[in-house]
Design a protein around this motif. Structure first.
Motif, PDB file in Angstrom:
ATOM      1  N   CYS A  98     153.037  51.484   4.770  1.00 36.89           N
ATOM      2  CA  CYS A  98     152.657  52.315   5.908  1.00 36.89           C
ATOM      3  C   CYS A  98     151.947  51.545   7.023  1.00 36.89           C
ATOM      4  O   CYS A  98     152.040  51.940   8.183  1.00 36.89           O
ATOM      5  N   ASP A  99     151.265  50.470   6.698  1.00 38.02           N
ATOM      6  CA  ASP A  99     150.596  49.728   7.770  1.00 38.02           C
ATOM      7  C   ASP A  99     151.421  48.534   8.257  1.00 38.02           C
ATOM      8  O   ASP A  99     151.030  47.828   9.177  1.00 38.02           O
ATOM      9  N   GLY A 100     152.591  48.309   7.644  1.00 36.40           N
ATOM     10  CA  GLY A 100     153.515  47.277   8.122  1.00 36.40           C
ATOM     11  C   GLY A 100     153.058  45.852   7.930  1.00 36.40           C
ATOM     12  O   GLY A 100     153.519  44.947   8.631  1.00 36.40           O
ATOM     13  N   ASP A 101     152.197  45.605   6.949  1.00 41.78           N
ATOM     14  CA  ASP A 101     151.698  44.242   6.751  1.00 41.78           C
ATOM     15  C   ASP A 101     152.497  43.437   5.735  1.00 41.78           C
ATOM     16  O   ASP A 101     152.162  42.316   5.410  1.00 41.78           O
ATOM     17  N   GLY A 102     153.568  44.030   5.198  1.00 39.24           N
ATOM     18  CA  GLY A 102     154.396  43.330   4.232  1.00 39.24           C
ATOM     19  C   GLY A 102     153.971  43.543   2.795  1.00 39.24           C
ATOM     20  O   GLY A 102     154.599  43.018   1.881  1.00 39.24           O
TER      21      GLY A 102
END
Length: 184
Positions: free
Chosen positions: A153-157
């Protein structure tokens, strides 16, 4: 006479021995034992004990549906937009054939949480996106909801599940990362 109790006299009844086949507008004789024993809506509950003998989605708990019944097959009891006859799991509003459009007014569909984000479908602005409307405090962590756990959800991998519980996969993972910080 009306031998089958469907409210249609034998002379006009298209099937005078079948209480589930009658002329439109007929009112059943609910005291007739033949009508009571039949299961016209196919929900597995006989007309005599069925809370609504014309609705295949209303039945007594523990009843087993007659999956060959055309009325039951045509209904969509879980509200997922997939009729019972083609639905892979007609009791689960989160399991349906691709391309189905949910009946968002169905209370069973509204009460489910298909994306596992802790917000019911009825209140979730995006009921199939685990990252929209997510309420971490309400996420059911006991069943490892795969949609929410495998999303990032936060797109940090790093997927949500590893950020929340670094050891959920049995190997050491990131420690102390923030589910809402794309830089962490």
């Amino acid at each position: 006479a009306d031998c089958d109790g469907d409210g249609d006299s034998n002379g006009t009844d298209p099937a005078p021995n079948d209480p589930c086949v009658f002329t439109a507008g007929s009112v059943a004789d609910t005291s007739n034992p033949i009508w009571q024993a039949a299961d016209c809506d196919g929900d597995g509950d006989s007309n005599g004990t069925d809370p609504d003998p014309a609705d295949p989605c209303v039945f007594t708990a523990g009843s087993t549906a007659d999956t060959s019944n055309a009325i039951w097959q045509a209904a969509d009891c879980d509200g997922d937009g997939d009729s019972n006859g083609t639905d892979p799991d007609p009791a689960d509003p989160c399991v349906f054939t691709a391309g189905s459009t949910a009946d968002t007014s169905n209370p069973i569909w509204q009460a489910a949480d298909c994306d596992g984000d802790g917000e019911t479908n009825g209140d979730d602005p995006a009921p199939f996106d685990p990252c929209v409307g997510a309420e971490l405090a309400n996420v059911d962590l006991s069943n490892n909801n795969t949609d929410w756990y495998n999303a990032d959800c936060d797109g940090d991998g790093v997927i949500n599940g590893l950020e929340l519980d670094p050891d959920m996969d049995g190997i050491s993972g990131p420690n102390g990362t923030d589910l809402n910080n794309p830089c962490d």
